[in-house]
Design an enzyme around this catalytic site. Structure first.
Site, PDB file in Angstrom:
ATOM      1  N   SER A 124       0.854  -1.159  -0.028  1.00 46.31           N
ATOM      2  CA  SER A 124       0.075  -0.017  -0.113  1.00 46.31           C
ATOM      3  C   SER A 124       0.758   1.379  -0.030  1.00 46.31           C
ATOM      4  O   SER A 124       2.014   1.254   0.478  1.00 46.31           O
ATOM      5  CB  SER A 124      -0.716  -0.172   1.283  1.00 46.31           C
ATOM      6  OG  SER A 124      -1.572   1.238   1.467  1.00 46.31           O
ATOM      7  N   TYR A 149      -2.504  -1.270  11.005  1.00 42.64           N
ATOM      8  CA  TYR A 149      -2.505  -1.734   9.572  1.00 42.64           C
ATOM      9  C   TYR A 149      -1.430  -1.471   8.530  1.00 42.64           C
ATOM     10  O   TYR A 149      -0.985  -2.309   8.175  1.00 42.64           O
ATOM     11  CB  TYR A 149      -3.901  -1.329   8.748  1.00 42.64           C
ATOM     12  CG  TYR A 149      -3.847  -1.303   7.496  1.00 42.64           C
ATOM     13  CD1 TYR A 149      -4.189  -2.540   6.853  1.00 42.64           C
ATOM     14  CD2 TYR A 149      -3.583  -0.298   6.444  1.00 42.64           C
ATOM     15  CE1 TYR A 149      -4.014  -3.030   5.440  1.00 42.64           C
ATOM     16  CE2 TYR A 149      -3.663  -0.623   5.076  1.00 42.64           C
ATOM     17  CZ  TYR A 149      -3.685  -1.916   4.614  1.00 42.64           C
ATOM     18  OH  TYR A 149      -3.771  -2.205   3.373  1.00 42.64           O
ATOM     19  N   LYS A 153       1.724  -3.894   6.635  1.00 42.28           N
ATOM     20  CA  LYS A 153       2.204  -3.930   5.265  1.00 42.28           C
ATOM     21  C   LYS A 153       3.859  -3.629   5.357  1.00 42.28           C
ATOM     22  O   LYS A 153       4.531  -4.072   4.385  1.00 42.28           O
ATOM     23  CB  LYS A 153       1.360  -2.822   4.455  1.00 42.28           C
ATOM     24  CG  LYS A 153       0.066  -3.037   4.301  1.00 42.28           C
ATOM     25  CD  LYS A 153      -0.375  -4.214   3.291  1.00 42.28           C
ATOM     26  CE  LYS A 153      -1.724  -4.600   3.407  1.00 42.28           C
ATOM     27  NZ  LYS A 153      -1.884  -6.062   2.897  1.00 42.28           N
TER      28      LYS A 153
HETATM   29  P1  NAD Z   1     -10.939  -7.037   1.216  1.00 40.07           P
HETATM   30  O1  NAD Z   1     -11.226  -7.230   2.773  1.00 40.07           O
HETATM   31  O2  NAD Z   1     -12.261  -6.928   0.068  1.00 40.07           O
HETATM   32  O3  NAD Z   1     -10.270  -8.387   0.531  1.00 40.07           O
HETATM   33  C1  NAD Z   1      -9.453  -9.001   1.402  1.00 40.07           C
HETATM   34  C2  NAD Z   1      -9.802 -10.546   1.710  1.00 40.07           C
HETATM   35  O4  NAD Z   1      -9.043 -11.328   2.476  1.00 40.07           O
HETATM   36  C3  NAD Z   1     -11.421 -10.690   2.230  1.00 40.07           C
HETATM   37  O5  NAD Z   1     -12.195 -11.308   1.329  1.00 40.07           O
HETATM   38  C4  NAD Z   1     -11.034 -11.400   3.601  1.00 40.07           C
HETATM   39  O6  NAD Z   1     -12.180 -12.171   3.831  1.00 40.07           O
HETATM   40  C5  NAD Z   1      -9.771 -12.228   3.105  1.00 40.07           C
HETATM   41  N1  NAD Z   1      -9.045 -12.432   4.537  1.00 40.07           N
HETATM   42  C6  NAD Z   1      -8.649 -11.623   5.542  1.00 40.07           C
HETATM   43  N2  NAD Z   1      -7.918 -12.239   6.241  1.00 40.07           N
HETATM   44  C7  NAD Z   1      -8.102 -13.617   5.961  1.00 40.07           C
HETATM   45  C8  NAD Z   1      -7.471 -14.699   6.437  1.00 40.07           C
HETATM   46  N3  NAD Z   1      -6.565 -14.828   7.365  1.00 40.07           N
HETATM   47  N4  NAD Z   1      -7.491 -15.946   5.640  1.00 40.07           N
HETATM   48  C9  NAD Z   1      -8.234 -16.022   4.650  1.00 40.07           C
HETATM   49  N5  NAD Z   1      -8.890 -14.940   3.997  1.00 40.07           N
HETATM   50  C10 NAD Z   1      -8.684 -13.674   4.598  1.00 40.07           C
HETATM   51  O7  NAD Z   1      -9.962  -6.076   0.662  1.00 40.07           O
HETATM   52  P2  NAD Z   1      -9.232  -5.359  -0.747  1.00 40.07           P
HETATM   53  O8  NAD Z   1      -9.693  -3.838  -0.757  1.00 40.07           O
HETATM   54  O9  NAD Z   1      -9.823  -6.360  -1.666  1.00 40.07           O
HETATM   55  O10 NAD Z   1      -7.706  -5.519  -0.593  1.00 40.07           O
HETATM   56  C11 NAD Z   1      -7.184  -6.631  -0.824  1.00 40.07           C
HETATM   57  C12 NAD Z   1      -5.520  -6.488  -0.433  1.00 40.07           C
HETATM   58  O11 NAD Z   1      -5.034  -5.143  -0.842  1.00 40.07           O
HETATM   59  C13 NAD Z   1      -5.695  -6.275   1.135  1.00 40.07           C
HETATM   60  O12 NAD Z   1      -4.190  -7.000   1.612  1.00 40.07           O
HETATM   61  C14 NAD Z   1      -5.327  -5.017   1.451  1.00 40.07           C
HETATM   62  O13 NAD Z   1      -4.773  -4.352   2.918  1.00 40.07           O
HETATM   63  C15 NAD Z   1      -4.763  -4.346   0.339  1.00 40.07           C
HETATM   64  N6  NAD Z   1      -4.810  -2.858  -0.070  1.00 40.07           N
HETATM   65  C16 NAD Z   1      -5.969  -2.433  -0.209  1.00 40.07           C
HETATM   66  C17 NAD Z   1      -6.256  -1.226  -0.523  1.00 40.07           C
HETATM   67  C18 NAD Z   1      -7.667  -0.603  -0.487  1.00 40.07           C
HETATM   68  O14 NAD Z   1      -7.712   0.670  -0.625  1.00 40.07           O
HETATM   69  N7  NAD Z   1      -8.802  -1.335  -1.143  1.00 40.07           N
HETATM   70  C19 NAD Z   1      -5.239  -0.107  -0.612  1.00 40.07           C
HETATM   71  C20 NAD Z   1      -3.779  -0.749  -0.384  1.00 40.07           C
HETATM   72  C21 NAD Z   1      -3.681  -2.282  -0.255  1.00 40.07           C
HETATM   73  C1  WQD Z   2      -9.211   9.636   0.807  1.00 40.47           C
HETATM   74  C2  WQD Z   2      -9.452  10.911   1.195  1.00 40.47           C
HETATM   75  C3  WQD Z   2      -9.731  11.561   3.621  1.00 40.47           C
HETATM   76  C4  WQD Z   2     -13.703   9.608   3.791  1.00 40.47           C
HETATM   77  C5  WQD Z   2      -6.879   4.473   2.847  1.00 40.47           C
HETATM   78  C6  WQD Z   2      -5.609   3.872   3.594  1.00 40.47           C
HETATM   79  C7  WQD Z   2      -4.588   3.403   2.901  1.00 40.47           C
HETATM   80  C8  WQD Z   2      -5.185   2.664   1.616  1.00 40.47           C
HETATM   81  C9  WQD Z   2      -6.332   3.271   0.889  1.00 40.47           C
HETATM   82  C10 WQD Z   2      -5.250   0.282   2.390  1.00 40.47           C
HETATM   83  C11 WQD Z   2      -8.826  11.767   2.465  1.00 40.47           C
HETATM   84  C12 WQD Z   2     -11.071  12.024   2.793  1.00 40.47           C
HETATM   85  C13 WQD Z   2     -12.352  10.115   3.311  1.00 40.47           C
HETATM   86  C14 WQD Z   2     -14.609  10.782   4.191  1.00 40.47           C
HETATM   87  C15 WQD Z   2     -13.428  12.384   3.853  1.00 40.47           C
HETATM   88  N1  WQD Z   2      -6.012   1.289   2.101  1.00 40.47           N
HETATM   89  N2  WQD Z   2     -12.507  11.461   3.132  1.00 40.47           N
HETATM   90  N3  WQD Z   2     -14.500  11.933   4.078  1.00 40.47           N
HETATM   91  O1  WQD Z   2      -6.898   7.628   3.813  1.00 40.47           O
HETATM   92  O2  WQD Z   2      -6.030   8.025   1.512  1.00 40.47           O
HETATM   93  O3  WQD Z   2      -6.371   5.657   2.288  1.00 40.47           O
HETATM   94  O4  WQD Z   2      -7.350   3.720   2.067  1.00 40.47           O
HETATM   95  O5  WQD Z   2      -3.948   0.198   2.247  1.00 40.47           O
HETATM   96  O6  WQD Z   2      -3.828   2.568   3.711  1.00 40.47           O
HETATM   97  O7  WQD Z   2      -5.249   4.846   4.726  1.00 40.47           O
HETATM   98  O8  WQD Z   2      -8.280   6.916   1.787  1.00 40.47           O
HETATM   99  O9  WQD Z   2     -10.573   6.720   1.090  1.00 40.47           O
HETATM  100  O10 WQD Z   2     -10.297   7.040   3.394  1.00 40.47           O
HETATM  101  O11 WQD Z   2      -9.567   8.963   2.057  1.00 40.47           O
HETATM  102  O12 WQD Z   2     -13.153  13.551   3.374  1.00 40.47           O
HETATM  103  O13 WQD Z   2     -15.754  10.053   4.610  1.00 40.47           O
HETATM  104  O14 WQD Z   2     -10.968  11.325   1.295  1.00 40.47           O
HETATM  105  O15 WQD Z   2      -9.682  12.630   4.528  1.00 40.47           O
HETATM  106  O16 WQD Z   2      -8.201  13.045   2.167  1.00 40.47           O
HETATM  107  P1  WQD Z   2      -6.947   7.111   2.422  1.00 40.47           P
HETATM  108  P2  WQD Z   2      -9.746   7.502   2.187  1.00 40.47           P
END
Ligand code: NAD
Ligand code: WQD
Length: 336
Positions: A124, A149, A153
């Site tokens: 991330s 979290y 990562k």
């Molecule tokens: P998500 O929660 O929709 O998908 C993650 C999946 O992992 C879920 O289906 C959950 O049931 C499963 N899971 C969690 N722990 C588990 C375990 N111990 N065993 C088996 N399954 C398990 O999330 P997503 O948005 O699809 O994210 C996927 C990956 O990408 C995650 O690792 C997340 O941290 C990373 N990521 C997401 C974002 C984002 O903004 N969505 C941003 C950066 C990184």
């Molecule tokens: C985006 C912008 C908020 C909600 C997060 C995680 C990051 C990654 C992606 C997993 C910011 C603003 C948000 C609301 C708002 N996830 N906001 N009102 O914080 O950039 O990233 O998700 O890895 O690790 O931190 O994403 O969508 O929460 O926020 O004004 O109700 O929207 O302040 O500027 P963020 P976000």
């Protein structure tokens, strides 16, 4: 290639299955459904016209993972499984460290014992902390993560790098996702958050559909063009295709490779709200609220490395992201 997707029933995983299938790869999903719904996989099956092989299991369950690797010969693993809510991780640090770290330790150990040493890891942009340079390149030093979290990562990146350093047979691709939003254009799969959304786009779509009264905009006094936070939003289908591109690196024995997956464009909270209203013709009432603790002003990447080395770049713009997020929400007001 035959690919195992851990966490493949989730938001990014479900979209990635489609892109992998399009590129001719076969997939297998393991997920404990702790944050997902098996209906997502049924809907993916409809889109690709074939069943998605799936086992409901926890990646921390060594016996189940061993059985899976005994029964299948995987060429690579895409490791999505993990807990991902920043706020929840602050309230439940032990659960987050335990799940995200242990799932990865068990997975890596099982992989090496079955001689599958190719992994793509969902990292991330959060690992950059308060970024030292904007736009963020992969050379930008990692920063201090303000929440458990993000720490998982960052620490798991280190674990994977140490593993690859110790055993050059491993190919490790760390993909640092920026802010994934949007949904598959058909509108049958998308992001399905539990409870009140933490992230911007699901909050916008739930406000537009009438589930929430108004969007709170967290701070309008940042050092950005309109004072609201700026992020690199990327369409989830583009993010999904980034995994297909990363598999090509693995096929070329890349060793360790790190890529930012973003568009390289920064949009403010108000830019996104305005684009959403314009594209979809729906209202999104909002009020300015105080800053959210831990937020940074600006975060967007330089995606040049992924383009140069993988031939990958994002195709969708902010308007398509807003269109597809709304298409999913309005067709599925209650999610799956
Ligand atoms: P998500 O929660 O929709 O998908 C993650 C999946 O992992 C879920 O289906 C959950 O049931 C499963 N899971 C969690 N722990 C588990 C375990 N111990 N065993 C088996 N399954 C398990 O999330 P997503 O948005 O699809 O994210 C996927 C990956 O990408 C995650 O690792 C997340 O941290 C990373 N990521 C997401 C974002 C984002 O903004 N969505 C941003 C950066 C990184
Ligand atoms: C985006 C912008 C908020 C909600 C997060 C995680 C990051 C990654 C992606 C997993 C910011 C603003 C948000 C609301 C708002 N996830 N906001 N009102 O914080 O950039 O990233 O998700 O890895 O690790 O931190 O994403 O969508 O929460 O926020 O004004 O109700 O929207 O302040 O500027 P963020 P976000």
């Amino acid at each position: 290639m035959h690919i195992l997707l851990t966490g493949g029933a989730g938001y990014i995983g479900s979209h990635t299955i489609i892109e992998l299938d399009k590129a001719g790869h076969s997939v297998y999903v393991v997920d404990n459904l702790s944050n997902s719904n098996p209906e997502a996989l049924r809907r993916v099956a409809k889109i690709i016209g074939k069943e998605v092989p799936f086992v409901e299991a926890d990646v921390r369950d060594r016996k189940a993972m061993d059985a899976l690797f005994e029964a299948n010969r995987f060429d690579a693993v895409i490791h999505f499984a993990g807990l991902k809510s920043v706020g929840e991780s602050v309230a439940m640090p032990l659960e987050y460290y335990e799940n995200n770290m242990n799932a990865t330790f068990v997975l890596l150990d099982v992989m090496r014992r079955h001689n599958c040493k190719n992994i793509i890891f969902s990292s991330s942009a959060t690992v950059y902390g308060e970024p030292a340079v904007i736009p963020i390149t992969e050379e930008c030093p990692k920063g201090h993560c303000t929440n458990p979290y993000g720490q998982t990562k960052s620490m798991l990146e280190e674990v994977l790098m140490d593993l690859q350093r110790a055993d050059k047979a491993w190919n490790v691709v760390l993909l640092r996702y920026f802010n994934p939003i949007g949904a598959h254009p058909v509108g049958t799969i998308g992001e399905n958050p539990n409870g009140i959304p933490n992230n911007l786009m699901p909050y916008i779509t739930q406000t537009a559909v009438g589930m929430r009264k108004e969007l709170g905009v967290f701070g309008d006094d940042y050092d950005t063009p309109d004072g609201t936070g700026v992020r690199d939003y990327i369409h989830v289908c583009d993010l999904a295709s980034g995994h297909v591109a990363a598999l090509q690196a693995i096929q070329k024995n890349c060793g360790l490779a790190i890529y930012n997956l973003g568009t390289g464009h920064g949009y403010s909270v108000l830019d996104v709200v305005k684009a959403f209203i314009k594209v979809n013709g729906v209202d999104v009432p909002y009020v300015i609220k105080p800053r959210r603790p831990g937020d940074i002003a600006t975060c967007y990447c330089n995606p040049a490395k992924a383009k140069a080395e993988l031939g990958w770049e994002a195709k969708y713009g902010i308007e398509e992201m807003c269109r597809d997020s709304w298409n999913w929400q309005k067709r599925n007001p209650k999610g799956y």
